[in-house]
Design an enzyme around this catalytic site. Structure first.
Site, mmCIF file in Angstrom:
data_model
loop_
_atom_site.group_PDB
_atom_site.id
_atom_site.type_symbol
_atom_site.label_atom_id
_atom_site.label_comp_id
_atom_site.label_asym_id
_atom_site.label_seq_id
_atom_site.Cartn_x
_atom_site.Cartn_y
_atom_site.Cartn_z
ATOM 1 C CD GLU A 52 -4.884 6.792 2.578
ATOM 2 O OE1 GLU A 52 -4.292 5.158 2.419
ATOM 3 O OE2 GLU A 52 -3.780 7.165 2.332
ATOM 4 C CG HIS A 85 0.055 6.370 -0.262
ATOM 5 N ND1 HIS A 85 -1.451 6.464 -1.215
ATOM 6 C CD2 HIS A 85 -0.097 5.647 -0.116
ATOM 7 C CE1 HIS A 85 -1.983 6.832 -0.261
ATOM 8 N NE2 HIS A 85 -1.704 5.768 0.463
ATOM 9 C CG HIS A 133 -1.554 0.898 0.777
ATOM 10 N ND1 HIS A 133 -3.171 1.505 1.077
ATOM 11 C CD2 HIS A 133 -1.633 2.265 2.049
ATOM 12 C CE1 HIS A 133 -3.006 2.759 1.409
ATOM 13 N NE2 HIS A 133 -2.610 3.181 2.120
ATOM 14 C CD GLU A 134 2.077 3.260 4.180
ATOM 15 O OE1 GLU A 134 2.250 4.481 3.269
ATOM 16 O OE2 GLU A 134 1.510 3.246 4.737
#
Length: 249
Positions: free
Chosen positions: A183, A122, A118-119
């Site tokens: 997100e 980003h 997920h990071e």
């Protein structure tokens, strides 16, 4: 209006990884330079884990996700912070922070890979630069609105109220929902990277069950938050995983 249009026209570009058109008034390198001192301060002010086994484990996951996201040629710095916080973050410049509390709450490497994926999502999504650009544009629009109010005899008397309402509209109508969109996009990209790296993608929805159970009664309304509710994220991931054929969840 004559000021904003040229900015938008000259600041849009297509993200080669997502195919999405983005407002980019600043570059990722510029944002990374701004964040460099914040990362240094973070490491100086927050306890750093000296657990060799934990650091090896988390960095091994980071390395696999970097490869599966086609970002292994970039320099990444991952730091495990020795606090009970159940959290992780990424700063511009490929700086990833993972808290010990998060690693203790998760049940397996797959769930940690969910977070790290997920990071990285980003970063690939260029979300920091895009969000910062959105804020710049929002400020330009507010200034334009305030000038229009000051020049109108009928609206001038309500100038302060309009300015406050304009700020609220910008905050809750543009910036926070925009962050929630980021997100969701990072969640989807993270699952892509998990799958390519050989991790069990069904553990991604499971992670949000754990987060939901832990955060009951501790979070603001989704409308007022930069992050979607855990159950909404879980539902989106289940739909995405099934649609992509990664697994049957």
């Amino acid at each position: 209006a004559g000021t904003v249009v040229p900015i938008v026209a000259s600041g849009c570009s297509t993200n080669p990884d997502t195919g999405r058109n983005q407002l980019m008034l600043v570059g990722s390198d510029q944002i990374a330079a701004m964040a460099a001192s914040a990362w240094t301060d973070m490491k100086r002010q927050t306890p750093i884990s000296r657990d060799r086994g934990l650091n090896t484990r988390v960095n091994r996951i980071m390395d696999k996700i970097a490869v599966s996201s086609n970002r292994s040629d970039q320099e990444w710095e991952l730091q495990v912070f020795d606090t009970d916080d159940v959290n992780a973050f990424v700063m511009p410049g490929n700086k990833v922070g993972v808290y010990r509390g998060l690693t203790e709450m998760t049940e397996n490497d797959d769930q940690i890979a969910t977070v790290i994926g997920h990071e990285v999502g980003h970063v690939v999504g260029r979300h920091s630069a895009e969000r910062f650009s959105q804020q710049i544009l929002g400020q330009v629009a507010l200034v334009g609105a305030q000038i229009a109010v000051s020049q109108s005899d009928s609206l001038k008397q309500y100038g302060q109220e309009i300015a406050v309402l304009g700020g609220a509209a910008l905050q809750f109508g543009v910036l926070l929902p925009y962050s929630r969109q980021h997100e969701y996009e990072a969640d989807r990209l993270g699952v892509d990277y998990m799958y390519r790296a050989g991790y069990q993608v069904k553990e991604a929805p499971r992670l949000w069950d754990l987060m939901d159970a832990r955060s009951q009664g501790q979070r603001p309304l989704e409308f007022m938050s930069t992050h979607p509710y855990p159950q909404n994220r879980k539902n989106e991931l289940v739909s995405y995983i099934n649609a992509r054929g990664y697994d049957l969840v």
